[in-house]
Design an enzyme around this catalytic site. Structure first.
Site, PDB file in Angstrom:
ATOM      1  N   ASP A   7      35.259  53.515  35.755  1.00  0.00           N
ATOM      2  CA  ASP A   7      35.436  52.246  35.274  1.00  0.00           C
ATOM      3  C   ASP A   7      34.283  51.536  34.926  1.00  0.00           C
ATOM      4  O   ASP A   7      33.171  52.038  35.528  1.00  0.00           O
ATOM      5  CB  ASP A   7      36.019  51.431  36.565  1.00  0.00           C
ATOM      6  N   GLU A   9      32.345  47.457  33.726  1.00  0.00           N
ATOM      7  CA  GLU A   9      32.486  46.213  33.434  1.00  0.00           C
ATOM      8  C   GLU A   9      31.430  45.942  32.140  1.00  0.00           C
ATOM      9  O   GLU A   9      30.489  46.438  32.082  1.00  0.00           O
ATOM     10  CB  GLU A   9      31.969  45.346  34.610  1.00  0.00           C
ATOM     11  N   GLU A  52      33.441  34.032  29.747  1.00  0.00           N
ATOM     12  CA  GLU A  52      34.963  34.839  30.371  1.00  0.00           C
ATOM     13  C   GLU A  52      34.652  35.953  31.157  1.00  0.00           C
ATOM     14  O   GLU A  52      35.108  36.353  32.427  1.00  0.00           O
ATOM     15  CB  GLU A  52      35.764  34.835  29.314  1.00  0.00           C
TER      16      GLU A  52
END
Length: 237
Positions: A7, A9, A52
């Site tokens: 994963d 980010e 965000e």
């Protein structure tokens, strides 16, 4: 088989407009057993993160300022994933960012480094058509504890994905039959085909009215989710 749950980010949504990776999490599994080996990297993206994105993963520009740049850890990442089957939830997103980072340091694309890429989101949509299939939704459905997921985190999410994937694929090996099992080289299983089955008594368990109604409800839900494209209605007609 060696598998890596992965994963990332990022600073935003689009690597083509300059967004970068700020965190990479990888967890290793071999022969369906988690080995305890993992790779966890925070990265200085060399640009500000969007408000965000920061709200989602909680990694501020200040926190990332002294972290290594991707080019400084690229070799470590490449070595960790090389040759493995990589499992990613919504793979196109993460692979797009990783390919952009690898291109900057003149390394091969992810698909050329690994043994294969599995998108667990595609798997989930096939298994649960018409249902929510985000990682949080799958955790709830498969009873994986995600109470510590206050923020999205690459290593945390890779760990949750590992648990989700194991539960989604549980029992798949039960259908694998080793053709050579119990046979010597050059032998034959012809004798097994001559078993007299007349001595066996088969118990038939009939579904209750409640079970029949529940089954009919599941079929109706599947038919609704597929927009009326289910084949059994045509066959039964």
């Amino acid at each position: 088989m060696r598998q890596i749950f992965l994963d990332t980010e990022t600073t935003g949504l689009n690597p083509e407009t300059g967004d970068r990776i700020v965190e990479i999490g990888c967890i290793e599994m071999v022969s369906r057993r988690l080995t305890g080996r993992h790779l966890h990297l925070y990265l200085n993206p060399e640009r500000p993160g969007s408000a965000e994105a920061t709200r989602i993963h909680g990694l501020t520009d200040e926190f990332l300022a002294d972290k290594p740049k991707f080019r400084e850890v690229a070799a470590e990442f490449v070595e960790f994933v090389r040759g493995a089957e990589v499992i990613i939830h919504n793979a196109a997103f993460d692979v797009g960012f990783l390919n952009a980072e690898l291109r900057r340091v003149k390394q091969p694309k992810v698909a050329d480094l690994v043994g294969g890429i599995v998108d667990s989101l595609v798997m989930a949509r096939e298994q649960y058509p018409g249902k929510a299939n985000s990682l949080n939704a799958l955790c709830r459905r498969l009873e994986v504890d995600n109470t510590n997921r206050t923020f999205h985190g690459a290593l945390l999410d890779a760990g949750l994905l590992a648990e989700v994937y194991i539960r989604m694929t549980r029992g798949q090996n039960a259908l694998v039959i080793d053709a050579d099992d119990g046979q010597e080289e050059g032998g034959s299983d012809e004798a097994d085909l001559n078993i007299d089955l007349s001595a066996f008594s088969v118990t038939v368990l009939r579904a209750s009215d409640q079970e029949v109604a529940a089954h009919a409800g599941v079929l109706a839900d599947l038919d609704k989710a597929s927009g009326g494209k289910t084949v059994w209605r045509t066959i039964s007609a």
